[in-house]
Design a protein around this motif. Structure first.
Motif, PDB file in Angstrom:
ATOM      1  N   HIS A  18       0.869  -1.181   0.000  1.00  0.00           N
ATOM      2  CA  HIS A  18       0.000   0.000   0.000  1.00  0.00           C
ATOM      3  C   HIS A  18       0.901   1.224   0.000  1.00  0.00           C
ATOM      4  O   HIS A  18       1.752   1.366   0.886  1.00  0.00           O
TER       5      HIS A  18
ATOM      6  N   ILE B 136       0.943   5.414  -0.187  1.00  0.00           N
ATOM      7  CA  ILE B 136       0.265   6.703  -0.114  1.00  0.00           C
ATOM      8  C   ILE B 136       1.299   7.763  -0.467  1.00  0.00           C
ATOM      9  O   ILE B 136       2.384   7.796   0.126  1.00  0.00           O
TER      10      ILE B 136
ATOM     11  N   ARG C 290       2.447  11.692  -0.802  1.00  0.00           N
ATOM     12  CA  ARG C 290       2.215  13.052  -0.311  1.00  0.00           C
ATOM     13  C   ARG C 290       3.386  13.923  -0.751  1.00  0.00           C
ATOM     14  O   ARG C 290       4.419  13.970  -0.072  1.00  0.00           O
TER      15      ARG C 290
ATOM     16  N   GLU D  14      -8.053   9.031  -3.595  1.00  0.00           N
ATOM     17  CA  GLU D  14      -6.797   9.272  -2.877  1.00  0.00           C
ATOM     18  C   GLU D  14      -5.623   9.215  -3.853  1.00  0.00           C
ATOM     19  O   GLU D  14      -5.718   8.626  -4.926  1.00  0.00           O
ATOM     20  N   TYR D  15      -4.516   9.826  -3.468  1.00  0.00           N
ATOM     21  CA  TYR D  15      -3.282   9.666  -4.227  1.00  0.00           C
ATOM     22  C   TYR D  15      -2.567   8.483  -3.580  1.00  0.00           C
ATOM     23  O   TYR D  15      -1.640   8.634  -2.783  1.00  0.00           O
ATOM     24  N   ALA D  16      -3.085   7.284  -3.869  1.00  0.00           N
ATOM     25  CA  ALA D  16      -2.601   6.068  -3.223  1.00  0.00           C
ATOM     26  C   ALA D  16      -2.913   4.878  -4.112  1.00  0.00           C
ATOM     27  O   ALA D  16      -3.741   4.970  -5.019  1.00  0.00           O
TER      28      ALA D  16
ATOM     29  N   GLN E 219       4.328   6.989   1.965  1.00  0.00           N
ATOM     30  CA  GLN E 219       4.144   6.182   3.171  1.00  0.00           C
ATOM     31  C   GLN E 219       3.800   4.793   2.642  1.00  0.00           C
ATOM     32  O   GLN E 219       2.843   4.644   1.866  1.00  0.00           O
TER      33      GLN E 219
END
Length: 94
Positions: free
Chosen positions: A6, A8, A10, A49-51, A78
């Motif tokens: 996963h 994420i 940022r 989301e940007y994920a 992350q």
């Protein structure tokens, strides 16, 4: 070995838009290369989301770490990693 990863992303506002765009283009190129090589087996966006959730097929922990840390957006990620094993009730091969 299969891993569920996963990620994420940022990117801080302090990174210039041109630099962020270049990093994103480099990230896309690397992700597509790793998919063609069979190491990045699945890549799924998390809606809104940007994920993403991804499945990597690599030799082990060290290779996964090497690939992830080489991603252009790695400094802004992350990341959580879950090793996967074949479920005894699964009818499809991993």
């Amino acid at each position: 070995m299969l891993y569920l990863v996963h990620m994420i992303v940022r990117i801080p506002d302090t990174v210039a838009a041109e630099r962020a765009d270049a990093l994103k283009a480099d990230e896309k190129a690397m992700a597509q290369r790793l998919q063609r090589e069979g190491k990045w087996r699945h890549l799924w966006r998390v809606a809104g989301e940007y994920a993403n959730y991804s499945v990597f097929d690599v030799a082990g922990n060290d290779e996964l770490h090497q690939l992830l840390s080489a991603l252009p957006l790695f400094p802004f990620m992350q990341i959580s990693v879950t090793p996967l094993a074949q479920h005894p009730s699964a009818i499809a091969p991993n």
